[in-house]
Scaffold this motif. Structure first.
Motif, PDB file in Angstrom:
ATOM      1  N   ILE A 155      -0.287  -1.465   0.004  1.00 10.63           N
ATOM      2  CA  ILE A 155      -0.517  -0.185   1.250  1.00 10.63           C
ATOM      3  C   ILE A 155      -0.586  -0.414   1.919  1.00 10.63           C
ATOM      4  CG2 ILE A 155      -3.022  -1.578   1.261  1.00 10.63           C
ATOM      5  CD1 ILE A 155      -4.135   1.405   2.269  1.00 10.63           C
TER       6      ILE A 155
ATOM      7  N   SER B 258       2.874  -4.425   5.407  1.00  9.36           N
ATOM      8  CA  SER B 258       2.014  -4.487   3.908  1.00  9.36           C
ATOM      9  C   SER B 258       0.592  -5.130   3.859  1.00  9.36           C
ATOM     10  CB  SER B 258       2.502  -3.271   2.814  1.00  9.36           C
ATOM     11  OG  SER B 258       3.699  -2.321   3.967  1.00  9.36           O
TER      12      SER B 258
ATOM     13  N   TYR C  73     -10.637  -1.720  -1.445  1.00  9.62           N
ATOM     14  CA  TYR C  73      -9.893  -1.633  -0.423  1.00  9.62           C
ATOM     15  C   TYR C  73      -9.393  -2.043   1.017  1.00  9.62           C
ATOM     16  CZ  TYR C  73     -14.953  -1.183  -0.201  1.00  9.62           C
ATOM     17  OH  TYR C  73     -16.072  -1.123   0.453  1.00  9.62           O
ATOM     18  N   CYS C  74      -9.125  -1.199   2.069  1.00 11.66           N
ATOM     19  CA  CYS C  74      -9.711  -1.764   2.667  1.00 11.66           C
ATOM     20  C   CYS C  74     -10.812  -1.645   3.701  1.00 11.66           C
ATOM     21  CB  CYS C  74      -7.783  -1.068   3.919  1.00 11.66           C
ATOM     22  SG  CYS C  74      -6.574  -1.473   3.402  1.00 11.66           S
TER      23      CYS C  74
ATOM     24  N   LYS D 158      -7.708   4.912  -3.771  1.00 12.26           N
ATOM     25  CA  LYS D 158      -6.828   4.533  -3.582  1.00 12.26           C
ATOM     26  C   LYS D 158      -7.275   2.954  -4.784  1.00 12.26           C
ATOM     27  CE  LYS D 158      -3.297   1.272  -2.462  1.00 12.26           C
ATOM     28  NZ  LYS D 158      -2.328   1.985  -3.131  1.00 12.26           N
TER      29      LYS D 158
ATOM     30  N   GLY E 232      -5.841   4.429  -8.116  1.00 18.11           N
ATOM     31  CA  GLY E 232      -4.041   3.919  -7.727  1.00 18.11           C
ATOM     32  C   GLY E 232      -3.936   2.901  -8.264  1.00 18.11           C
ATOM     33  N   ILE E 233      -5.177   1.322  -8.055  1.00 18.02           N
ATOM     34  CA  ILE E 233      -4.744   0.516  -8.100  1.00 18.02           C
ATOM     35  C   ILE E 233      -5.035  -0.391  -9.537  1.00 18.02           C
ATOM     36  CG2 ILE E 233      -5.429  -2.245  -7.326  1.00 18.02           C
ATOM     37  CD1 ILE E 233      -6.052  -1.305  -5.341  1.00 18.02           C
TER      38      ILE E 233
ATOM     39  N   HIS F 164      -0.650  -1.778  -5.469  1.00 19.27           N
ATOM     40  CA  HIS F 164      -1.782  -2.209  -5.515  1.00 19.27           C
ATOM     41  C   HIS F 164      -1.421  -2.479  -3.168  1.00 19.27           C
ATOM     42  CE1 HIS F 164      -3.502  -4.769  -8.175  1.00 19.27           C
ATOM     43  NE2 HIS F 164      -2.413  -4.124  -9.305  1.00 19.27           N
TER      44      HIS F 164
ATOM     45  N   GLN G 163      -8.299   4.084   5.798  1.00 14.16           N
ATOM     46  CA  GLN G 163      -8.631   3.930   5.380  1.00 14.16           C
ATOM     47  C   GLN G 163      -9.923   2.948   5.914  1.00 14.16           C
ATOM     48  OE1 GLN G 163      -8.482   1.663   2.067  1.00 14.16           O
ATOM     49  NE2 GLN G 163      -8.756   3.407   0.848  1.00 14.16           N
TER      50      GLN G 163
ATOM     51  N   CYS H 264      -3.808   1.740   5.923  1.00 17.09           N
ATOM     52  CA  CYS H 264      -5.049   0.377   5.462  1.00 17.09           C
ATOM     53  C   CYS H 264      -5.565   0.132   7.035  1.00 17.09           C
ATOM     54  CB  CYS H 264      -4.381  -0.951   5.346  1.00 17.09           C
ATOM     55  SG  CYS H 264      -5.948  -2.180   5.160  1.00 17.09           S
TER      56      CYS H 264
END
Length: 318
Positions: A93, A12, A179-180, A81, A84-85, A91, A101, A98
């Motif tokens: 994922i 993760s 984000y990723c 996301k 969500g953070i 935090h 995304q 990831c």
């Protein structure tokens, strides 16, 4: 950290959000939520309007519907996301989540750019060779052009997660991003990442340069045709049909260019600025596009007014 390591490999990632501004995350989430809501509402209205109005069943508006669907994906992929953070401290994922995304974000951005090229070609045909417009841009051709845009994005981005999967992730698991993003994930690998970096920058540059050249070529031809028109009214009308598309191009490519330049030459720019601008690049165009097309395109504007105010009289003036 023990729950996030399997056989000494990271399972993760931890998304920081906006580095240095963690105490303001709850406030930053408000504009993110607002932009996402406006994106979903505005683009849904555009799609519904085109579907309900037979006079809008034309190539230009079919491309606009494709753009609207893609815009909702572009905004939703990072925004959920991010919220969500910012609001729930979610935090963590999963590694594969990831990559998914990351894949969708970059694929949808390439599709977005391709659709703007297709719309530039639509305006070129409509203004430069109007008598052949319905012959060249048939429904099947429009669908094929849309599928080509999708296929290009899907195939060009596919090697990115596949190349990342071959890398070992043993120690670093904190992503200083909301984000990723491709390079943010690649930098954490515990191995040589030259291939990943080279492929990522090659895709970004090739797509941007090719698409901007094609769009610029279309508009050079359009301007040549427009200025050959004898009537000032005809010139204004022809250019007016391109106004919304030009605004969409500027909104997409201006923050992209600014983000690229600050990463390369803005060494003293705070990381929080980079993250915020990267987020604006994804969230602003999808919100802006339905607004500008609704305002600049009189057929859409008139139909939206009739949709919400059925008793209101509409004039034919643009």
């Amino acid at each position: 950290m023990a729950d996030n390591v399997t056989n000494h490999y990271i399972s993760s990632f931890f998304l920081v959000g906006v580095p240095g501004l963690q105490e303001f995350h709850s406030w930053i989430g408000i504009p993110v939520c607002l932009l996402l809501g406006l994106t979903l509402l505005g683009n849904s209205i555009i799609i519904t309007t085109v579907k309900l109005e037979p006079s809008l069943h034309q190539p230009m508006y079919f491309f606009l519907c494709m753009l609207a669907v893609n815009d909702m994906g572009v905004a939703t992929s990072p925004a959920l996301k991010m919220l969500g953070i910012f609001w729930f401290d979610a935090h963590w994922i999963d590694f594969d989540a990831c990559l998914v995304q990351m894949y969708f974000i970059h694929t949808l951005c390439i599709i977005e750019s391709g659709l703007l090229v297709a719309m530039a070609f639509d305006r070129y045909v409509a203004i430069c060779i109007p008598l052949q417009y319905t012959v060249i841009l048939t429904t099947s051709v429009v669908i094929k052009m849309g599928l080509v845009c999708v296929a290009r994005g899907v195939l060009m981005v596919l090697p990115c997660p596949l190349l990342i999967k071959r890398l070992p992730y043993c120690l670093k698991y904190i992503i200083d991003h909301a984000y990723c993003e491709h390079m943010a994930v690649v930098k954490l690998a515990s191995a040589n990442t030259h291939i990943n970096r080279a492929y990522g920058i090659s895709v970004a540059l090739s797509v941007t340069i090719l698409d901007l050249v094609l769009i610029a070529t279309s508009y050079v031809k359009i301007l040549q045709a427009v200025f050959r028109l004898s009537s000032q009214k005809a010139r204004s009308k022809a250019l007016g049909t391109c106004a919304a598309h030009v605004c969409a191009i500027l909104v997409l490519y201006t923050p992209a260019l600014f983000t690229f330049l600050t990463h390369r030459i803005g060494k003293n720019v705070p990381p929080s600025f980079h993250i915020i601008f990267a987020s604006v690049y994804l969230l602003l165009p999808p919100t802006f596009n339905p607004l500008v097309y609704g305002v600049k395109t009189k057929q859409i504007r008139a139909r939206i007014v009739r949709l919400f105010f059925p008793n209101k009289k509409i004039t034919c003036e643009s």
